[in-house]
Motif scaffolding. Sequence first.
Motif, PDB file in Angstrom:
ATOM      1  N   ASP A  10       0.812  -1.219   0.000  1.00 35.82           N
ATOM      2  CA  ASP A  10       0.000   0.000   0.000  1.00 35.82           C
ATOM      3  C   ASP A  10       0.847   1.271   0.000  1.00 35.82           C
ATOM      4  OD1 ASP A  10      -2.416  -1.516   0.224  1.00 35.82           O
ATOM      5  OD2 ASP A  10      -2.027  -1.758   2.371  1.00 35.82           O
ATOM      6  N   ARG A  11       2.124   1.155  -0.365  1.00 31.39           N
ATOM      7  CA  ARG A  11       3.036   2.279  -0.144  1.00 31.39           C
ATOM      8  C   ARG A  11       3.511   2.964  -1.431  1.00 31.39           C
ATOM      9  NH1 ARG A  11       5.431   2.156   4.795  1.00 31.39           N
ATOM     10  NH2 ARG A  11       5.928   4.316   4.255  1.00 31.39           N
ATOM     11  N   LEU A  12       2.947   2.635  -2.574  1.00 30.25           N
ATOM     12  CA  LEU A  12       3.375   3.271  -3.820  1.00 30.25           C
ATOM     13  C   LEU A  12       3.163   4.780  -3.749  1.00 30.25           C
ATOM     14  CD1 LEU A  12       4.490   2.663  -6.662  1.00 30.25           C
ATOM     15  CD2 LEU A  12       2.126   2.611  -7.480  1.00 30.25           C
ATOM     16  N   GLY A  13       4.207   5.535  -4.107  1.00 33.46           N
ATOM     17  CA  GLY A  13       4.132   6.988  -4.061  1.00 33.46           C
ATOM     18  C   GLY A  13       4.422   7.578  -2.705  1.00 33.46           C
ATOM     19  N   GLU A  14       4.776   6.720  -1.744  1.00 33.33           N
ATOM     20  CA  GLU A  14       5.061   7.189  -0.391  1.00 33.33           C
ATOM     21  C   GLU A  14       6.541   7.031  -0.067  1.00 33.33           C
ATOM     22  OE1 GLU A  14       2.597   5.257   2.446  1.00 33.33           O
ATOM     23  OE2 GLU A  14       0.718   5.681   1.382  1.00 33.33           O
ATOM     24  N   ALA A  15       6.972   7.666   0.998  1.00 29.78           N
ATOM     25  CA  ALA A  15       8.351   7.533   1.461  1.00 29.78           C
ATOM     26  C   ALA A  15       8.518   6.190   2.151  1.00 29.78           C
ATOM     27  CB  ALA A  15       8.705   8.661   2.413  1.00 29.78           C
ATOM     28  N   VAL A  16       9.399   5.347   1.623  1.00 28.40           N
ATOM     29  CA  VAL A  16       9.670   4.050   2.239  1.00 28.40           C
ATOM     30  C   VAL A  16      11.133   3.947   2.679  1.00 28.40           C
ATOM     31  CG1 VAL A  16       7.815   2.874   1.001  1.00 28.40           C
ATOM     32  CG2 VAL A  16      10.114   2.930   0.001  1.00 28.40           C
ATOM     33  N   PHE A  17      11.958   4.873   2.238  1.00 38.16           N
ATOM     34  CA  PHE A  17      13.346   5.014   2.686  1.00 38.16           C
ATOM     35  C   PHE A  17      13.541   6.461   3.145  1.00 38.16           C
ATOM     36  CE2 PHE A  17      13.848   1.238   0.114  1.00 38.16           C
ATOM     37  CZ  PHE A  17      14.887   0.534   0.703  1.00 38.16           C
ATOM     38  N   ALA A  18      14.677   6.711   3.769  1.00 34.62           N
ATOM     39  CA  ALA A  18      15.017   8.075   4.159  1.00 34.62           C
ATOM     40  C   ALA A  18      15.243   8.946   2.924  1.00 34.62           C
ATOM     41  CB  ALA A  18      16.263   8.063   5.047  1.00 34.62           C
ATOM     42  N   ASP A  19      15.204  10.272   3.103  1.00 32.17           N
ATOM     43  CA  ASP A  19      15.274  11.221   1.987  1.00 32.17           C
ATOM     44  C   ASP A  19      16.450  10.990   1.045  1.00 32.17           C
ATOM     45  OD1 ASP A  19      13.021  12.496   2.777  1.00 32.17           O
ATOM     46  OD2 ASP A  19      14.030  14.184   3.749  1.00 32.17           O
ATOM     47  N   GLY A  20      17.602  10.623   1.602  1.00 37.46           N
ATOM     48  CA  GLY A  20      18.812  10.545   0.792  1.00 37.46           C
ATOM     49  C   GLY A  20      18.985   9.263   0.007  1.00 37.46           C
ATOM     50  N   VAL A  21      17.989   8.392  -0.013  1.00 38.60           N
ATOM     51  CA  VAL A  21      18.155   7.082  -0.642  1.00 38.60           C
ATOM     52  C   VAL A  21      17.489   7.041  -2.017  1.00 38.60           C
ATOM     53  CG1 VAL A  21      17.647   4.615  -0.464  1.00 38.60           C
ATOM     54  CG2 VAL A  21      18.300   5.910   1.581  1.00 38.60           C
ATOM     55  N   THR A  22      18.256   6.650  -3.019  1.00 36.02           N
ATOM     56  CA  THR A  22      17.744   6.406  -4.366  1.00 36.02           C
ATOM     57  C   THR A  22      18.183   5.024  -4.802  1.00 36.02           C
ATOM     58  OG1 THR A  22      17.717   8.745  -5.003  1.00 36.02           O
ATOM     59  CG2 THR A  22      17.846   7.131  -6.788  1.00 36.02           C
ATOM     60  N   ILE A  23      17.246   4.233  -5.309  1.00 36.10           N
ATOM     61  CA  ILE A  23      17.527   2.877  -5.764  1.00 36.10           C
ATOM     62  C   ILE A  23      17.199   2.787  -7.245  1.00 36.10           C
ATOM     63  CG2 ILE A  23      16.938   0.433  -5.525  1.00 36.10           C
ATOM     64  CD1 ILE A  23      16.341   0.982  -2.587  1.00 36.10           C
ATOM     65  N   VAL A  24      18.158   2.299  -8.024  1.00 33.42           N
ATOM     66  CA  VAL A  24      18.081   2.318  -9.485  1.00 33.42           C
ATOM     67  C   VAL A  24      18.115   0.895 -10.030  1.00 33.42           C
ATOM     68  CG1 VAL A  24      19.184   3.191 -11.590  1.00 33.42           C
ATOM     69  CG2 VAL A  24      19.316   4.516  -9.459  1.00 33.42           C
ATOM     70  N   ASP A  25      17.349   0.669 -11.085  1.00 32.04           N
ATOM     71  CA  ASP A  25      17.457  -0.572 -11.850  1.00 32.04           C
ATOM     72  C   ASP A  25      17.861  -0.182 -13.264  1.00 32.04           C
ATOM     73  OD1 ASP A  25      17.070  -3.480 -12.031  1.00 32.04           O
ATOM     74  OD2 ASP A  25      15.525  -2.966 -13.483  1.00 32.04           O
ATOM     75  N   ASN A  26      19.030  -0.660 -13.695  1.00 34.63           N
ATOM     76  CA  ASN A  26      19.558  -0.229 -14.997  1.00 34.63           C
ATOM     77  C   ASN A  26      19.925  -1.425 -15.862  1.00 34.63           C
ATOM     78  OD1 ASN A  26      20.659   1.054 -17.161  1.00 34.63           O
ATOM     79  ND2 ASN A  26      22.435   1.878 -16.091  1.00 34.63           N
ATOM     80  N   PRO A  27      19.000  -1.879 -16.713  1.00 42.58           N
ATOM     81  CA  PRO A  27      19.289  -3.016 -17.593  1.00 42.58           C
ATOM     82  C   PRO A  27      20.251  -2.690 -18.716  1.00 42.58           C
ATOM     83  CG  PRO A  27      17.159  -2.080 -18.129  1.00 42.58           C
ATOM     84  CD  PRO A  27      17.644  -1.351 -16.898  1.00 42.58           C
ATOM     85  N   LEU A  28      20.537  -1.397 -18.934  1.00 43.13           N
ATOM     86  CA  LEU A  28      21.340  -0.975 -20.074  1.00 43.13           C
ATOM     87  C   LEU A  28      22.766  -0.600 -19.680  1.00 43.13           C
ATOM     88  CD1 LEU A  28      18.632   1.149 -21.916  1.00 43.13           C
ATOM     89  CD2 LEU A  28      19.298  -1.216 -22.359  1.00 43.13           C
ATOM     90  N   MET A  29      23.232  -1.112 -18.548  1.00 47.68           N
ATOM     91  CA  MET A  29      24.595  -0.833 -18.103  1.00 47.68           C
ATOM     92  C   MET A  29      25.594  -1.618 -18.957  1.00 47.68           C
ATOM     93  SD  MET A  29      26.133  -1.354 -14.262  1.00 47.68           S
ATOM     94  CE  MET A  29      24.857  -0.299 -13.576  1.00 47.68           C
ATOM     95  N   LYS A  30      26.571  -0.941 -19.529  1.00 42.15           N
ATOM     96  CA  LYS A  30      27.579  -1.620 -20.349  1.00 42.15           C
ATOM     97  C   LYS A  30      28.372  -2.613 -19.510  1.00 42.15           C
ATOM     98  CE  LYS A  30      28.280   1.298 -24.360  1.00 42.15           C
ATOM     99  NZ  LYS A  30      29.289   1.824 -25.298  1.00 42.15           N
ATOM    100  N   ARG A  31      28.485  -3.829 -20.023  1.00 45.94           N
ATOM    101  CA  ARG A  31      29.162  -4.933 -19.356  1.00 45.94           C
ATOM    102  C   ARG A  31      28.542  -5.269 -17.999  1.00 45.94           C
ATOM    103  NH1 ARG A  31      35.666  -4.946 -20.826  1.00 45.94           N
ATOM    104  NH2 ARG A  31      35.436  -4.398 -23.021  1.00 45.94           N
TER     105      ARG A  31
END
Length: 449
Positions: free
Chosen positions: A269-290
Amino acid sequence: MSKSSDSTLNLLDDLVKAALKGGADAADAVAVDARSKGVSWREGQMEDVEGSEGEDIGLRVMIGKQQAMVSTSNRSADNLKEVVERTLAMARAVPEDQYCGLAPEDKLHTGPFAELDLYDDTEVSAEQLAEIAREAEEATRAVEGVTTSPGAGASASSWAIDLVTSHGFAGHYKGSSFSSSVSAVAGEGTGMERDYDFTSTRHFSDLESAAAIGTKAGELAVKRLNPSKAESGQKPLIFSPRVANSLLGHFAGAISGGAVARGTSFLKDRLGEAVFADGVTIVDNPLMKRGLSSKLFDGEGVRVQKANLVEGGMLKTWTLNSATARQLEMEVTGHASRGTSSAPGIGTTNLYMEAGTLSPDELMADIADGIYITELIGMGVNGVTGDYSRGASGFMIKNGEITESVSEFTIAGNLKDMFMALVPASDLEFKYGANAPTVRIDGMMVAGT
């Protein structure tokens, strides 16, 4: 595109067309060709040599809202004809699945594929792999305090994926992987301690030296000797990068569309809400070279792209394939995963937590009494509630400094609280499929003596 990939794509296209001719409303076919070789080395000699080759094909057909999948490793015309007939018969016999179907056509990858440099055609012999494993073990055993090595290993593998759908997608890509690993044991009798190190890359030339990982494994094992017992209580914890990435795994499971649709995620039920502290960004990058988990398209042919799953602490998206997107009335996100014997699942690619601004030393500088975690044991994590309890070992932190080793204790909390308290350090490196820097979490319970 190579002749071999053209040949496989043509075969899959024929398979899909035969399914449509036989009565399917939609179909897709996937081929996974994999080759690997590996050696293990122990006590100065070759222990084992292994090799495998596989050429698997999977066909999925849909008749209305009924679907079935059949896989085979036999590419003969007679067998593939039988596969089509059997898959169609199975689809007519199974219950309806209102969410099944191919991915939306407007989400398919239609442009040129990215150049990600995932494949290295270097031929590495069993003798070369044995030399790598030997060097790693010798380096480990040369570390003062190491009594033995349970063994070392090295491997080389390659694979190719081809996918064809009945609504116009056809794609192919290939990749390679090279790795070596070694374990070390220090001490004797009941005082023995074990540790390890490894390296894994897409290209052979990127492998860390066998001597370096061997030395590191030995030094890590020696540092763990003569552990003390942790006192029970609430303490600040520092998670080293090789265990901090497990927190990303729990997060990825919680935002998977399947878990959200079933209501079995502690973040449902948390989509669009803060689930980590302000300074946290989590990335998914399928296009990373190697990248170790990079891909050119997802398991349904959908275009993939770099995405912030968490941005400034806010949960931005679920990870969805077409079935869960329909169920949740949302758009696909390019996270479908695929094998040859089952319907598309959901998975992340190169998942990572962005680095923070403080070094690990700065992150722990104000900790008077805490623990630096280097190993987690067991799987005491409840994905429905977020309750978290795992065995652990590591080192005491006293007045901001890492001191003696400590073992045989349990850490506990709830992932919802842990995520909100998490602070990342600045030491992010890409060594695993999921990567996190050193992280600090205050307020967790430690159960020791």
